[in-house]
Structure formats: C-alpha cells, structure tokens
Design a protein around this motif. Structure first.
Motif, PDB file in Angstrom:
ATOM      1  N   ASN A  18      28.652  26.038 142.984  1.00 41.37           N
ATOM      2  CA  ASN A  18      28.423  24.625 143.174  1.00 41.37           C
ATOM      3  C   ASN A  18      27.119  24.169 143.837  1.00 41.37           C
ATOM      4  N   GLY A  20      24.485  23.746 142.319  1.00 42.62           N
ATOM      5  CA  GLY A  20      24.116  22.858 141.308  1.00 42.62           C
ATOM      6  C   GLY A  20      23.051  23.782 140.309  1.00 42.62           C
ATOM      7  N   LYS A  21      23.104  24.617 140.047  1.00 39.23           N
ATOM      8  CA  LYS A  21      22.177  25.392 139.350  1.00 39.23           C
ATOM      9  C   LYS A  21      22.213  25.065 137.882  1.00 39.23           C
ATOM     10  N   SER A  22      23.331  24.739 137.206  1.00 40.45           N
ATOM     11  CA  SER A  22      23.286  24.286 135.889  1.00 40.45           C
ATOM     12  C   SER A  22      23.066  22.968 135.612  1.00 40.45           C
ATOM     13  N   THR A  23      23.296  22.082 136.643  1.00 37.72           N
ATOM     14  CA  THR A  23      22.616  20.844 136.613  1.00 37.72           C
ATOM     15  C   THR A  23      21.484  20.914 136.698  1.00 37.72           C
ATOM     16  N   GLN A  41      32.474  28.216 140.648  1.00 36.11           N
ATOM     17  CA  GLN A  41      32.464  29.117 139.560  1.00 36.11           C
ATOM     18  C   GLN A  41      32.736  28.624 138.172  1.00 36.11           C
ATOM     19  N   THR A  42      31.951  27.848 138.016  1.00 31.64           N
ATOM     20  CA  THR A  42      32.020  27.114 136.664  1.00 31.64           C
ATOM     21  C   THR A  42      31.308  27.999 135.587  1.00 31.64           C
ATOM     22  N   THR A  43      30.073  28.333 135.792  1.00 31.89           N
ATOM     23  CA  THR A  43      29.183  29.268 135.047  1.00 31.89           C
ATOM     24  C   THR A  43      29.908  30.638 134.978  1.00 31.89           C
ATOM     25  N   GLY A  65      27.656  31.277 140.085  1.00 30.88           N
ATOM     26  CA  GLY A  65      27.465  31.255 141.476  1.00 30.88           C
ATOM     27  C   GLY A  65      27.918  32.474 142.282  1.00 30.88           C
ATOM     28  N   ASN A 126      18.389  21.784 147.255  1.00 34.60           N
ATOM     29  CA  ASN A 126      19.067  20.573 146.496  1.00 34.60           C
ATOM     30  C   ASN A 126      19.963  19.603 147.207  1.00 34.60           C
ATOM     31  N   LYS A 127      20.286  18.756 146.459  1.00 34.14           N
ATOM     32  CA  LYS A 127      21.255  17.611 146.734  1.00 34.14           C
ATOM     33  C   LYS A 127      20.593  16.492 147.844  1.00 34.14           C
ATOM     34  N   ASP A 129      19.578  13.817 147.533  1.00 35.12           N
ATOM     35  CA  ASP A 129      19.929  12.445 147.555  1.00 35.12           C
ATOM     36  C   ASP A 129      21.026  12.144 148.657  1.00 35.12           C
ATOM     37  N   ALA A 154      18.871  17.961 141.874  1.00 34.53           N
ATOM     38  CA  ALA A 154      19.009  18.148 140.490  1.00 34.53           C
ATOM     39  C   ALA A 154      19.894  17.057 139.826  1.00 34.53           C
ATOM     40  N   LEU A 155      20.768  16.403 140.250  1.00 35.57           N
ATOM     41  CA  LEU A 155      21.414  15.346 139.729  1.00 35.57           C
ATOM     42  C   LEU A 155      20.573  14.280 139.501  1.00 35.57           C
TER      43      LEU A 155
HETATM   44  N1  LIG Z   1      24.922  14.552 144.838  1.00 38.99           N
HETATM   45  C1  LIG Z   1      24.402  15.571 144.133  1.00 38.99           C
HETATM   46  N2  LIG Z   1      25.297  16.551 143.277  1.00 38.99           N
HETATM   47  C2  LIG Z   1      24.824  17.468 142.762  1.00 38.99           C
HETATM   48  C3  LIG Z   1      23.417  17.755 142.512  1.00 38.99           C
HETATM   49  N3  LIG Z   1      23.374  18.808 141.852  1.00 38.99           N
HETATM   50  C4  LIG Z   1      24.428  19.249 141.452  1.00 38.99           C
HETATM   51  N4  LIG Z   1      25.304  18.402 142.018  1.00 38.99           N
HETATM   52  C5  LIG Z   1      26.941  18.374 141.774  1.00 38.99           C
HETATM   53  O1  LIG Z   1      27.470  19.499 142.003  1.00 38.99           O
HETATM   54  C6  LIG Z   1      28.506  20.049 141.497  1.00 38.99           C
HETATM   55  C7  LIG Z   1      28.436  21.400 141.290  1.00 38.99           C
HETATM   56  O2  LIG Z   1      27.273  21.613 139.962  1.00 38.99           O
HETATM   57  P1  LIG Z   1      26.866  22.563 139.246  1.00 38.99           P
HETATM   58  O3  LIG Z   1      25.682  22.538 138.407  1.00 38.99           O
HETATM   59  O4  LIG Z   1      28.041  22.908 138.194  1.00 38.99           O
HETATM   60  O5  LIG Z   1      27.029  24.040 140.058  1.00 38.99           O
HETATM   61  P2  LIG Z   1      26.418  25.415 139.830  1.00 38.99           P
HETATM   62  O6  LIG Z   1      25.693  25.857 140.896  1.00 38.99           O
HETATM   63  O7  LIG Z   1      25.955  25.575 138.440  1.00 38.99           O
HETATM   64  O8  LIG Z   1      28.021  26.048 140.006  1.00 38.99           O
HETATM   65  P3  LIG Z   1      28.598  27.435 139.439  1.00 38.99           P
HETATM   66  O9  LIG Z   1      28.336  27.533 138.054  1.00 38.99           O
HETATM   67  O10 LIG Z   1      29.917  27.290 139.776  1.00 38.99           O
HETATM   68  O11 LIG Z   1      27.995  28.407 140.456  1.00 38.99           O
HETATM   69  C8  LIG Z   1      28.623  19.238 140.287  1.00 38.99           C
HETATM   70  O12 LIG Z   1      29.515  18.354 140.687  1.00 38.99           O
HETATM   71  C9  LIG Z   1      27.296  18.509 140.194  1.00 38.99           C
HETATM   72  O13 LIG Z   1      27.337  17.059 139.684  1.00 38.99           O
HETATM   73  C10 LIG Z   1      22.596  16.896 143.485  1.00 38.99           C
HETATM   74  O14 LIG Z   1      21.390  17.068 143.455  1.00 38.99           O
HETATM   75  N5  LIG Z   1      23.222  15.739 144.185  1.00 38.99           N
END
Ligand SMILES: Nc1nc2c(ncn2[C@@H]2O[C@H](COP(=O)(O)OP(=O)(O)OP(=O)(O)O)[C@@H](O)[C@H]2O)c(=O)[nH]1
Ligand SMILES: [Mg+2]
Length: 292
Positions: A18, A20-23, A41-43, A65, A126-127, A129, A154-155
């Motif tokens: 969570n 935000g790696k994939s984002t 744990q999406t990825t 993750g 990250n995040k 914002d 990232a978002l």
């Molecule tokens: N507000 C905000 N939310 C973010 C940001 N980056 C990612 N998110 C949110 O965080 C959540 C997880 O993002 P993912 O990119 O799926 O995270 P991940 O690290 O790939 O997660 P896993 O694959 O489970 O390890 C999603 O709901 C995204 O929209 C950011 O910069 N700001």
C-alpha cells in the motif's frame, strides 16, 4: 561531435504493502502497467517495465509489498518474490514509504530487507499530497543512510522528475538493456493475457471487501477477435471456498455484474476494442499452486 553516452540500469521499487509502488511505476511510465488498489498486497509478482528518455534507459521492477506477518501461503509466496527481486542484479533501490502510516514492525521488516542490498539507495517519501496524519519525523533518521531522499506524490505526479534525476545520478553509462523498437508494451514480463487477468483482478479488489480478494485469482480461458471487431474474452474468477464464491457472485449476481462491467470498461480502453466479457466464478481451492 561526440555523442553523449546513455545511462542504463535496473531499478527496484520496494516497500510495505500500500505504499504506492505500483501507482508510482504507472506515473513514471505515463500509462498503466501495474494494477493498484486501496487494499494491501495487490501486486503479486515482480513486474518489469522499461522507461526511456534522452538520458538513457531504465528497467523498473515493481515488487509485491513486504508483509509484516505472513500467516498464509499466498503472502509467504508473495513476500519471498519481493526479496528475490531485490537480491538479483539491481543498480538502484527506491525504498518507498507512506509517511501517513506509523513506522511499525512491518516497516522495520521492509527496511531490514532494503538494508541488505548493495545497490544505491533512494528514500522516496510518498503521499506528500496528504498533510495529515503524518509520521514523517519517524523516518527522518533514515536520511543519513540513504544516498538520496525525495519527497513525492505518486498519485498526483508531484516531484517525479526529482526522483528520475536522483535515479539517473546513480546509474552508469552503458548499452541499452532492451530493444524497445521490438516491444509492443512497456511491460517486459506481462503478456497480454496476464494483463487482461490483472485488470479483472483489480476490479475484484476494488469491489470486494475484507479478505475476499486474497482468496481469488483470475484465469483467462479464451480471447478471440470476432468478425465484427469485438474482442471476446472468457475469464473465470477462481476462489478457495463456496462462501467466497457466494460473496463474489453477490445477491442475484449484482457483485459479479459490477466487477464485470468495470472490467469491461477498462479492457475496452486498454485494448481500444469493443469487448464482450464472459466472466464466471468457480471454486478451486488449489489456485495458489497455479501462480507462477
Ligand atoms: N493520497 C495518495 N494516495 C496514494 C499515493 N500513491 C498511492 N496512493 C494510493 O495508495 C493505495 C495503494 O497504492 P498501490 O500503488 O496499489 O500500492 P502498492 O505499494 O503497489 O501496494 P502493494 O502492491 O499491495 O504492495 C492506492 O489506493 C493508491 O491510490 C499518493 O501519492 N497519494
Ligand atoms: Mg503494487
């Protein structure tokens, strides 16, 4: 005039679920290759994708993750994939943290794994914002042990150029690692069937609650382009138990309809074709064994 040598390398994005790696990967590439969701744990497997600009070529690896506790077979498997990706040939590690979360046991586990690598290390916060809540002070001590620190979103795509600058600073000159002329998509280890199944899995993650997403996978049985140009996709959601199947189907089938409609919409955008999606749910307790 002497031509400027290009920089090349492999960059691994790691962090807890969570973060935000994939984002981040999708934002860097400017297109979706890796599915994302608010659920941890999406990825499920390390995904490689190519980024190129005038400075050179980067192979990014988006990893699953790192989970604090791995009680079940799926999370054990997924965790070890992240560690494997990090222990192979990597030039730069981007350790992505979510400052809105407490630095707990899980974060320390992720950090422990990052510390073992001999690659250059970038701390990416990250995040940004989100202003509140923040635990950013808990991460300040890390700045000394990392080669670079970048705060980003990232978002919203904020400070992504700063991250790329930092990455290129740590890469070396060399020949391109892949010939992008022959690539039809930026994903290197994601064939088109897998990409379709990932999109459907992402929609299932978005609509289903609690533990249900962790009890399912998506299998693509058929993709056929029909004479009228419609892409026919036959897919199955496989799940462990009958009670999960009932939740995925929903009352009078409303849940599977939601998942199906949202999937079809995105599949149409991704393939640029009209899609007919035949999506069913099946109980198969052995699906974890079929994962790569
Ligand atoms: N507000 C905000 N939310 C973010 C940001 N980056 C990612 N998110 C949110 O965080 C959540 C997880 O993002 P993912 O990119 O799926 O995270 P991940 O690290 O790939 O997660 P896993 O694959 O489970 O390890 C999603 O709901 C995204 O929209 C950011 O910069 N700001
Ligand atoms: Mg991910």
């Amino acid at each position: 005039m002497e031509t400027q040598k290009k920089k090349v390398g492999v960059v691994c994005i790691v962090g807890r679920p969570n973060a935000g790696k994939s984002t981040l990967l999708n934002m860097i590439l400017g297109q979706k290759v890796s599915i994302t969701s608010p659920k941890p744990q999406t990825t499920r497997f390390p995904l490689q994708a190519v980024y190129e600009d005038e400075r050179g070529q980067i192979i990014f690896v988006d990893t699953p993750g790192i989970f604090g506790k791995t009680p079940d077979r799926l999370s054990k498997r997924v965790n070890s994939k992240a560690e494997e990706a990090l222990s192979s040939n990597v030039d730069v590690v981007v350790y992505l943290i979510d400052h809105t979360r407490d630095r707990d046991f899980e974060e320390n586990k992720a950090l422990g794994i990052v510390r073992k690598t001999h690659a250059a290390k970038i701390l990416a916060i990250n995040k940004i914002d989100i202003k509140n809540p923040t635990h950013i002070v808990q991460y300040k001590f890390l700045e000394d042990e990392f080669d670079d620190v970048v705060e980003l979103s990232a978002l919203e795509g904020k400070n992504i150029p700063n991250l790329l600058d930092a990455i290129f600073r740590h890469l070396h000159e060399g020949e391109n690692l892949v010939d992008t002329q022959t690539l039809t998509q930026p994903g290197l280890n994601l064939d088109s069937r897998m990409f379709l199944s990932e999109i459907i899995r992402e929609k299932a993650y978005l609509f289903l609650r609690k533990e249900v997403p962790y009890s399912l996978t998506v299998a693509i049985d058929e993709t056929t382009e029909r004479d009228n140009g419609t892409l026919y996709i036959k897919a199955r959601i496989l799940t462990n138990q009958d009670r999960y199947k009932r939740m995925i189907v929903g009352k009078s089938g409303y849940m599977i309809k939601e998942i199906s409609m949202a999937s079809r919409k995105e599949l149409e955008t991704a393939t640029n074709k009209k899609v007919f999606l035949d999506l069913t749910v099946e109980v198969d307790p052995h699906w974890v064994d079929y994962l790569e």
